[in-house]
Enzyme design. Structure first.
Site, PDB file in Angstrom:
ATOM      1  N   GLY A  97     -59.816  70.678  59.467  1.00 16.68           N
ATOM      2  CA  GLY A  97     -59.493  72.023  58.990  1.00 16.68           C
ATOM      3  C   GLY A  97     -60.712  72.929  59.011  1.00 16.68           C
ATOM      4  N   TYR A 131     -60.438  76.571  50.757  1.00 14.56           N
ATOM      5  CA  TYR A 131     -60.837  77.889  51.244  1.00 14.56           C
ATOM      6  C   TYR A 131     -61.936  78.497  50.375  1.00 14.56           C
ATOM      7  CZ  TYR A 131     -56.518  77.568  53.962  1.00 14.56           C
ATOM      8  OH  TYR A 131     -55.516  77.172  54.806  1.00 14.56           O
TER       9      TYR A 131
END
Length: 157
Positions: A97, A131
């Site tokens: 990711g 994130y």
């Protein structure tokens, strides 16, 4: 580990889109077909782009991101809107990711784009934490609105 998607990747992208929709508890909303994805990504006028994360050992696709260009009237330049980022559960924690987001950030820097944006479901704590750890900041003062189905048809009629 990260490469630009090719037309041969459409079936696996389609499968992962459906896996993501299932994870997000919205599989019933994932109506895109392989043909639609092929046209959007590789047709005469591509409207979207995709990258594939591969397992370092096997070379098998374990994740993808699908994105398109947006434009900031305030900044006067394009940016990237990340529509989907997905890594298969068995490959999570392996850096895929982050590598996908790093590639999109690299593209932004290389092309002079000033924003990389995406949405995340408010209940998806693992993704929010991921994130935030990368330095992304939520845009809490903005609320997303969407027209679909009957409401879109009525307004557009």
């Amino acid at each position: 580990m990260i490469r630009t998607a090719t037309p041969a990747d459409v079936p696996v992208i389609h499968a992962m889109v459906r896996e993501l929709a299932d994870y997000e508890k919205a599989l019933h909303e994932a109506r895109a077909t392989e043909e639609q994805l092929r046209e959007a990504l590789f047709g005469e006028r591509p409207a979207a782009f995709a990258h594939i994360a591969e397992d370092d050992t096997t070379g098998e696709p374990v994740g993808f991101c699908l994105w398109f260009l947006n434009f900031s009237t305030w900044r006067g330049v394009h940016g990237i809107y990340l529509e989907d980022l997905y890594v298969r559960p068995e490959a999570r924690g392996g850096g895929h990711g982050k590598a996908l987001l790093t590639e999109l950030a690299r593209i932004c820097v290389e092309r002079g784009y000033e924003r990389l944006e995406w949405s995340v479901l408010d209940w998806n704590e693992p993704s929010i934490n991921f994130y935030t750890a990368l330095g992304a900041a939520p845009q809490d003062e903005w609320t997303v609105y969407r027209l679909t189905d009957g409401a879109l048809a009525r307004l557009g009629a």
